[in-house]
Each structure stands twice: as C-alpha cells, then as structure tokens.
Scaffold this motif. Structure first.
Motif, PDB file in Angstrom:
ATOM      1  N   SER A   1       0.787  -1.236   0.000  1.00  0.00           N
ATOM      2  CA  SER A   1       0.000   0.000   0.000  1.00  0.00           C
ATOM      3  C   SER A   1       0.822   1.291   0.000  1.00  0.00           C
ATOM      4  O   SER A   1       0.403   2.270  -0.593  1.00  0.00           O
ATOM      5  N   ASN A   2       1.971   1.340   0.624  1.00  0.00           N
ATOM      6  CA  ASN A   2       2.723   2.592   0.649  1.00  0.00           C
ATOM      7  C   ASN A   2       3.793   2.649  -0.448  1.00  0.00           C
ATOM      8  O   ASN A   2       4.622   3.563  -0.463  1.00  0.00           O
ATOM      9  N   HIS A   3       3.780   1.691  -1.349  1.00  0.00           N
ATOM     10  CA  HIS A   3       4.761   1.685  -2.428  1.00  0.00           C
ATOM     11  C   HIS A   3       4.282   2.562  -3.578  1.00  0.00           C
ATOM     12  O   HIS A   3       3.081   2.660  -3.860  1.00  0.00           O
ATOM     13  N   LEU A   4       5.242   3.162  -4.267  1.00  0.00           N
ATOM     14  CA  LEU A   4       4.915   4.085  -5.351  1.00  0.00           C
ATOM     15  C   LEU A   4       5.350   3.581  -6.721  1.00  0.00           C
ATOM     16  O   LEU A   4       4.934   4.135  -7.733  1.00  0.00           O
ATOM     17  N   TYR A   5       6.204   2.565  -6.735  1.00  0.00           N
ATOM     18  CA  TYR A   5       6.762   2.071  -7.994  1.00  0.00           C
ATOM     19  C   TYR A   5       6.247   0.651  -8.218  1.00  0.00           C
ATOM     20  O   TYR A   5       6.300  -0.177  -7.305  1.00  0.00           O
TER      21      TYR A   5
ATOM     22  N   TYR B   1       5.248   4.445 -12.687  1.00  0.00           N
ATOM     23  CA  TYR B   1       5.333   5.382 -11.569  1.00  0.00           C
ATOM     24  C   TYR B   1       4.524   6.620 -11.912  1.00  0.00           C
ATOM     25  O   TYR B   1       4.566   7.100 -13.048  1.00  0.00           O
TER      26      TYR B   1
ATOM     27  N   SER C   1       6.453  -4.433  -6.387  1.00  0.00           N
ATOM     28  CA  SER C   1       6.358  -3.016  -6.036  1.00  0.00           C
ATOM     29  C   SER C   1       7.506  -2.638  -5.138  1.00  0.00           C
ATOM     30  O   SER C   1       8.108  -3.509  -4.476  1.00  0.00           O
ATOM     31  N   SER C   2       7.844  -1.359  -5.127  1.00  0.00           N
ATOM     32  CA  SER C   2       8.909  -0.881  -4.255  1.00  0.00           C
ATOM     33  C   SER C   2       8.580   0.526  -3.773  1.00  0.00           C
ATOM     34  O   SER C   2       7.829   1.268  -4.409  1.00  0.00           O
ATOM     35  N   GLU C   3       9.172   0.841  -2.627  1.00  0.00           N
ATOM     36  CA  GLU C   3       8.986   2.154  -2.035  1.00  0.00           C
ATOM     37  C   GLU C   3       9.819   3.197  -2.764  1.00  0.00           C
ATOM     38  O   GLU C   3       9.413   4.353  -2.935  1.00  0.00           O
ATOM     39  N   THR C   4      10.995   2.764  -3.173  1.00  0.00           N
ATOM     40  CA  THR C   4      11.968   3.643  -3.811  1.00  0.00           C
ATOM     41  C   THR C   4      12.239   3.142  -5.224  1.00  0.00           C
ATOM     42  O   THR C   4      12.165   1.950  -5.487  1.00  0.00           O
TER      43      THR C   4
ATOM     44  N   LYS D   1      14.928  -2.804  -4.032  1.00  0.00           N
ATOM     45  CA  LYS D   1      14.212  -3.594  -3.032  1.00  0.00           C
ATOM     46  C   LYS D   1      12.752  -3.833  -3.424  1.00  0.00           C
ATOM     47  O   LYS D   1      11.822  -3.473  -2.701  1.00  0.00           O
TER      48      LYS D   1
END
Lengths: 113, 112
Positions: free
Chosen positions: A27-31, A50, A94-97, A101
């Motif tokens: 849920s908090n991932h942007l990519y 993105y 998905s990844s946060e950055t 990761k």
C-alpha cells in the motif's frame, strides 16, 4: 507483513484472446513492475510504472501489452491478443523507492492454448 | 511446443555447511545489486541488497560481497538449512534505472 497479491493464480486462455492480470501492490509503495518468467528460465523485466505512467519498458512489452492503475490499489497487465509464446509466470512487484528492493507477488501462471 | 529451460548451475551442500553462490555482472553502470530466493511455484523473495559504495553487507545468516573491480557478486549463507534449498538469483540496477536485470540463477540443494 505487507505483501503483493496477484489474481488469478492460474489463467488458461485461447490464443488470440485478451487477458488481464491483476495485482495489488504494497500500500505505501509508489513504484510498480511486471516481470515474467518462462518455465525454467530467468526472470525478465517487462515494464515499470510510476506516477500513472510507464517509466521503462523492455522489448518484450510491445503494442500487445498495456498496464493500468485503474484505482488507488490495483495495478493491471493486459495482453490484447495472446500468443502461445506468452505462456509464462507473470510476476507483479512493487517498491517504495525507484528501482530498489522490489517485493514480488506469488505470480499468475498464464497458459495460452 | 516444448520449451527448453536453461541448465542452471547447481550447488549441493551438506546441511550445516556454509554456501557461497556467485554472480558475475557485465554492466559497469550498475550500482545496486540484490539477491532473491525463489522456491518452486513461488515469486522471488528478497534476501539482501547492496549499493556499489559498499563491498560487504551482512544480514541474518547471509552476507553479500561485491567486487566492482571484477564485476562479481556473491551470497554467503551460513549454516545452510534444508529450507534454504531454492533457486537464487542476483539482479542489478543502474543509478537512475527503474528495473532490475536478473541473472540466470543458481540452484542450491541442501543435503540432510
């Protein structure tokens, strides 16, 4: 622990048919990403996404493929007219950055007959 | 038609021994590296990652070593357990890239 979920786990489709593979990223991932893995082979990058647009795509990701984030939680991969060689495991990640990761879902096994 | 998979290198180790899985990369622009574990029928599972400004990083029972001079990455697993049996993939990314490029993978078999 948060995880990427994919549906369906297995999809059988006739050649020439359209398929939509669905993913709910963390849920908090942007990519967001789609990868595929043909049986016994390595994982291949298809596309990254993105801010509601494609940021990178591979040669595999031709005009027959499209991605969409139709709402705040889902991320989909559409194959317009499936071919036998599209048979593979498709993984959403998905990844946060950006580009690091990435966490993968359990995959959708697509079988084109 | 029948698809022919790659013949992946296989590492067989005795339970309790240490395992070292190696990976070579070719893109000198790569500055981020990551190891994944993939069990049969499942998605890749994150193990550990490392940036190019480091040459070693440790996690729980795992260590990643990076040698940028020879473009080589290794994953060391201490006290290997049967549950470590899987295919291990290294992957890389460039500084501004937004994709992971995966290596071919190594099969780890742990003998009890």
């Amino acid at each position: 622990e948060p995880e990427v979920t994919q549906t369906p786990s297995h999809q059988v489709t006739q050649m020439g048919q359209e398929v939509i593979l669905r993913c709910v990223p963390i849920s908090n991932h942007l990519y967001f990403y789609w990868y595929r893995q043909i049986l016994g082979q390595k994982v291949e990058f298809l596309v990254s996404f993105y801010n509601n647009e494609i940021s990178e795509k591979s040669e595999i990701f031709d005009d027959q493929f499209s991605v969409e984030r139709p709402d705040g939680s889902n991320f989909t991969l559409k194959i317009r007219s499936t071919k036998l060689e599209d048979s593979a495991m498709y993984f959403c990640a998905s990844s946060e950055t950006r580009g690091v990761k990435a966490f993968f879902g359990q995959g959708t096994r697509l079988t084109v007959v | 038609g029948e698809s022919v998979g790659l013949h992946l290198p296989t590492l067989s180790v005795q339970e309790g021994d240490n395992s070292i899985i190696n990976c070579a990369y070719s893109n000198s622009a790569s500055d981020y590296f990551i190891w994944y574990k993939q069990e049969s029928g499942k998605g890749p599972q994150f193990i550990i990652d490392i940036r190019s400004n480091m040459d070693k990083r440790q996690g729980q029972r795992v260590t990643v070593l990076l040698n940028k001079t020879v473009k080589h990455l290794s994953l060391q697993i201490a006290a290997t357990q049967p549950g470590d049996s899987a295919v291990y993939f290294c992957a890389e990314n460039t500084q501004y890239g937004n994709k992971l490029v995966f290596g071919a993978g190594t099969i780890l078999r742990v003998k009890s």
